[in-house]
Scaffold this motif. Structure first.
Motif, mmCIF file in Angstrom:
data_model
loop_
_atom_site.group_PDB
_atom_site.id
_atom_site.type_symbol
_atom_site.label_atom_id
_atom_site.label_comp_id
_atom_site.label_asym_id
_atom_site.label_seq_id
_atom_site.Cartn_x
_atom_site.Cartn_y
_atom_site.Cartn_z
ATOM 1 N N ARG A 40 7.873 2.793 -30.426
ATOM 2 C CA ARG A 40 8.700 2.561 -29.255
ATOM 3 C C ARG A 40 10.000 1.900 -29.706
ATOM 4 O O ARG A 40 10.038 1.220 -30.730
ATOM 5 C CB ARG A 40 7.993 1.661 -28.241
ATOM 6 C CG ARG A 40 6.740 2.265 -27.606
ATOM 7 C CD ARG A 40 6.286 1.386 -26.449
ATOM 8 N NE ARG A 40 5.214 1.995 -25.692
ATOM 9 C CZ ARG A 40 3.939 1.645 -25.805
ATOM 10 N NH1 ARG A 40 3.604 0.691 -26.652
ATOM 11 N NH2 ARG A 40 3.003 2.219 -25.078
ATOM 12 N N ASP A 41 11.034 2.081 -28.905
ATOM 13 C CA ASP A 41 12.284 1.432 -29.294
ATOM 14 C C ASP A 41 12.295 -0.013 -28.809
ATOM 15 O O ASP A 41 11.483 -0.427 -27.979
ATOM 16 C CB ASP A 41 13.502 2.203 -28.774
ATOM 17 C CG ASP A 41 13.535 2.309 -27.257
ATOM 18 O OD1 ASP A 41 13.385 1.270 -26.576
ATOM 19 O OD2 ASP A 41 13.713 3.424 -26.745
ATOM 20 N N ARG A 42 13.225 -0.770 -29.355
ATOM 21 C CA ARG A 42 13.289 -2.199 -29.084
ATOM 22 C C ARG A 42 13.454 -2.497 -27.596
ATOM 23 O O ARG A 42 12.806 -3.383 -27.046
ATOM 24 C CB ARG A 42 14.453 -2.798 -29.868
ATOM 25 C CG ARG A 42 14.640 -4.283 -29.695
ATOM 26 C CD ARG A 42 15.947 -4.708 -30.321
ATOM 27 N NE ARG A 42 17.072 -4.092 -29.615
ATOM 28 C CZ ARG A 42 18.286 -3.937 -30.145
ATOM 29 N NH1 ARG A 42 18.520 -4.306 -31.380
ATOM 30 N NH2 ARG A 42 19.251 -3.398 -29.434
ATOM 31 N N GLY A 99 4.128 -11.355 -38.582
ATOM 32 C CA GLY A 99 4.843 -11.088 -39.809
ATOM 33 C C GLY A 99 3.952 -10.377 -40.808
ATOM 34 O O GLY A 99 2.793 -10.061 -40.527
ATOM 35 N N GLY A 100 4.507 -10.113 -41.993
ATOM 36 C CA GLY A 100 3.734 -9.514 -43.074
ATOM 37 C C GLY A 100 3.481 -10.532 -44.162
ATOM 38 O O GLY A 100 3.820 -11.712 -44.037
ATOM 39 N N PHE A 101 2.878 -10.093 -45.241
ATOM 40 C CA PHE A 101 2.539 -10.989 -46.344
ATOM 41 C C PHE A 101 3.812 -11.349 -47.107
ATOM 42 O O PHE A 101 4.436 -10.505 -47.747
ATOM 43 C CB PHE A 101 1.527 -10.307 -47.259
ATOM 44 C CG PHE A 101 1.000 -11.174 -48.362
ATOM 45 C CD1 PHE A 101 0.486 -12.442 -48.083
ATOM 46 C CD2 PHE A 101 1.000 -10.742 -49.677
ATOM 47 C CE1 PHE A 101 -0.011 -13.257 -49.089
ATOM 48 C CE2 PHE A 101 0.498 -11.537 -50.691
ATOM 49 C CZ PHE A 101 -0.013 -12.795 -50.401
ATOM 50 N N HIS A 102 4.235 -12.593 -46.981
ATOM 51 C CA HIS A 102 5.434 -13.104 -47.638
ATOM 52 C C HIS A 102 6.710 -12.364 -47.233
ATOM 53 O O HIS A 102 7.672 -12.315 -48.003
ATOM 54 C CB HIS A 102 5.286 -13.046 -49.166
ATOM 55 C CG HIS A 102 4.361 -14.088 -49.721
ATOM 56 N ND1 HIS A 102 4.697 -15.414 -49.788
ATOM 57 C CD2 HIS A 102 3.106 -13.981 -50.210
ATOM 58 C CE1 HIS A 102 3.692 -16.095 -50.323
ATOM 59 N NE2 HIS A 102 2.717 -15.244 -50.573
ATOM 60 N N GLY A 103 6.740 -11.808 -46.033
ATOM 61 C CA GLY A 103 7.966 -11.126 -45.633
ATOM 62 C C GLY A 103 7.818 -10.410 -44.306
ATOM 63 O O GLY A 103 6.813 -10.543 -43.608
ATOM 64 N N HIS A 137 8.378 -2.936 -38.767
ATOM 65 C CA HIS A 137 7.663 -3.142 -37.506
ATOM 66 C C HIS A 137 7.782 -4.587 -37.051
ATOM 67 O O HIS A 137 7.999 -4.861 -35.865
ATOM 68 C CB HIS A 137 6.189 -2.754 -37.681
ATOM 69 C CG HIS A 137 5.345 -3.047 -36.477
ATOM 70 N ND1 HIS A 137 5.355 -2.270 -35.339
ATOM 71 C CD2 HIS A 137 4.461 -4.053 -36.228
ATOM 72 C CE1 HIS A 137 4.512 -2.765 -34.457
ATOM 73 N NE2 HIS A 137 3.966 -3.856 -34.967
ATOM 74 N N ALA A 138 7.646 -5.522 -37.983
ATOM 75 C CA ALA A 138 7.770 -6.931 -37.624
ATOM 76 C C ALA A 138 9.168 -7.233 -37.096
ATOM 77 O O ALA A 138 9.325 -7.953 -36.103
ATOM 78 C CB ALA A 138 7.463 -7.809 -38.835
ATOM 79 N N ARG A 139 10.185 -6.699 -37.734
ATOM 80 C CA ARG A 139 11.556 -6.934 -37.266
ATOM 81 C C ARG A 139 11.780 -6.321 -35.889
ATOM 82 O O ARG A 139 12.450 -6.927 -35.039
ATOM 83 C CB ARG A 139 12.554 -6.381 -38.287
ATOM 84 C CG ARG A 139 12.573 -7.171 -39.581
ATOM 85 C CD ARG A 139 13.598 -6.649 -40.572
ATOM 86 N NE ARG A 139 13.620 -7.483 -41.766
ATOM 87 C CZ ARG A 139 14.272 -8.627 -41.877
ATOM 88 N NH1 ARG A 139 15.008 -9.071 -40.850
ATOM 89 N NH2 ARG A 139 14.225 -9.344 -42.975
ATOM 90 N N ASP A 194 14.067 -17.648 -39.911
ATOM 91 C CA ASP A 194 15.428 -17.180 -40.163
ATOM 92 C C ASP A 194 15.789 -16.035 -39.216
ATOM 93 O O ASP A 194 16.925 -15.957 -38.723
ATOM 94 C CB ASP A 194 15.575 -16.713 -41.611
ATOM 95 C CG ASP A 194 15.642 -17.869 -42.598
ATOM 96 O OD1 ASP A 194 15.861 -19.012 -42.156
ATOM 97 O OD2 ASP A 194 15.457 -17.623 -43.800
ATOM 98 N N LEU A 195 14.824 -15.152 -38.975
ATOM 99 C CA LEU A 195 15.094 -14.030 -38.067
ATOM 100 C C LEU A 195 15.114 -14.487 -36.617
ATOM 101 O O LEU A 195 16.105 -14.281 -35.897
ATOM 102 C CB LEU A 195 14.035 -12.938 -38.252
ATOM 103 C CG LEU A 195 14.146 -11.742 -37.289
ATOM 104 C CD1 LEU A 195 15.477 -11.029 -37.453
ATOM 105 C CD2 LEU A 195 12.979 -10.786 -37.483
ATOM 106 N N LEU A 196 14.014 -15.122 -36.159
ATOM 107 C CA LEU A 196 13.904 -15.472 -34.743
ATOM 108 C C LEU A 196 14.930 -16.524 -34.331
ATOM 109 O O LEU A 196 15.621 -16.372 -33.318
ATOM 110 C CB LEU A 196 12.498 -15.977 -34.434
ATOM 111 C CG LEU A 196 11.387 -14.932 -34.284
ATOM 112 C CD1 LEU A 196 10.049 -15.626 -34.053
ATOM 113 C CD2 LEU A 196 11.680 -13.975 -33.126
ATOM 114 N N CYS A 197 15.020 -17.585 -35.101
ATOM 115 C CA CYS A 197 15.830 -18.729 -34.679
ATOM 116 C C CYS A 197 17.252 -18.678 -35.224
ATOM 117 O O CYS A 197 18.158 -19.274 -34.633
ATOM 118 C CB CYS A 197 15.159 -20.031 -35.119
ATOM 119 S SG CYS A 197 13.460 -20.170 -34.551
ATOM 120 N N GLY A 198 17.439 -17.971 -36.328
ATOM 121 C CA GLY A 198 18.772 -17.819 -36.874
ATOM 122 C C GLY A 198 19.479 -16.627 -36.262
ATOM 123 O O GLY A 198 20.312 -16.751 -35.362
#
Length: 309
Positions: free
Chosen positions: A110-112, A137-141, A145-147, A179-183
């Protein structure tokens, strides 16, 4: 972002919104219902077993349980309503999506914008409303899909005020998530709960995440052969001594039928109050325990709820 009109802080339960201060003793991350192709034959889909577990939790003094089961993984929202009414326990449900491995391809393609709309609908207009957004998230990154899901979650947060709860794979990648969510996506860190920190007992990473302002959920005592139990006291003590006792949460994270106390091998949600709470009180003190079980979840899952328009 334009400033929003201030509203009272409330927690959105399956029976409606309650003042944050009424949440009470809280299991901050658990599952009454859950299914995944990753756990064949271990589905949490027995409503009677869930009722027995939740009532036993209530009998031990439990007053609230936050179910992190997201969309497409057997949330059983109508059953959550019935259980909350029957037991008197405040139950908070989730929207969002887990890692892609838990779904068929059509459920994750699905799109964002559409995902954000689905999350907002669950939070604001569904017959049984969710009180948080669960992503992973994924393992160490972070993979694509997570993004995608975190970006949709951030958009839904900005429209509704909802907290965001994050599965950290084996406890890793906390700062990448923040960094992604809050930054990049400008979600206030006080609206982010990071799960599974105990699975990676990296005290420096824990301090960095707490210093950033997120809530840290240690939530693995129901897992067989995980090292979360014997490391938990040291992790919590280190964070409390560093001044981050106000960022800590505890949950059972019961993910399989075998992990339930009712009809399973345990220890289930009951372990939090029957065993873990008194041990932690002896070692770390009642003031911290009151914060971890009552005060912190009352802030972590509260929001100035908006209509989502």
């Amino acid at each position: 972002m334009q400033p929003q009109e201030s509203r009272p802080l409330t927690i959105r339960t399956v029976l409606g919104d309650i003042p944050a201060g009424e949440l009470g003793v809280c299991d901050a991350h658990d599952h009454l219902f859950l299914r995944s192709p990753r756990l064949p034959g271990q589905e949490l889909d027995d409503a009677q077993a869930a009722a027995v577990e939740l009532q036993a939790f209530r009998d031990l003094g439990g007053q609230a349980l936050v179910q992190w089961t997201p969309r497409g993984m057997g949330r059983r929202r109508a059953d959550l309503v019935r259980l909350a009414r029957e037991t008197g326990v405040h139950v908070v449900a989730a929207t969002g999506l887990h890692q892609s491995v838990h779904y068929t391809p059509e459920l994750v393609q699905r799109d964002r914008e559409r995902l954000a709309e689905l999350f907002v609908e669950d939070l604001t207009t569904a017959p049984v409303r969710a009180g948080l957004i669960k992503v992973a998230g994924g393992f160490h990154g972070l993979d694509a899909h997570a993004r995608l899901t975190m970006t949709a979650a951030a958009h839904a947060h900005h429209r509704t005020g909802s907290p965001i709860a994050v599965h950290l794979e084996l406890g890793t990648g906390a700062m990448e998530v923040l960094d992604l969510l809050c930054g990049e996506l400008e979600v206030p860190p006080a609206h982010v709960v990071l799960g599974h920190l105990g699975r990676s007992p990296d005290s420096r990473a824990h301090r960095d995440a707490a210093r950033a302002g997120a809530y840290l959920a240690f939530d693995g005592p129901s897992r067989t052969h995980h090292a979360t139990d014997w490391r938990l006291f040291d992790c919590l003590a280190a964070l409390a001594e560093a001044g981050f006792g106000d960022r800590l949460l505890l949950g059972g994270d019961t993910t399989t039928a075998a992990a339930r106390a009712a009809g399973g091998e345990g220890p289930g949600a009951l372990y939090l109050l029957s065993t873990l709470r008194p041990r932690l009180a002896r070692e770390l003190g009642e003031e911290l325990i009151e914060a971890v079980f009552v005060g912190n979840p009352a802030r972590a899952f509260a929001a100035e709820w908006r209509a989502g328009a």
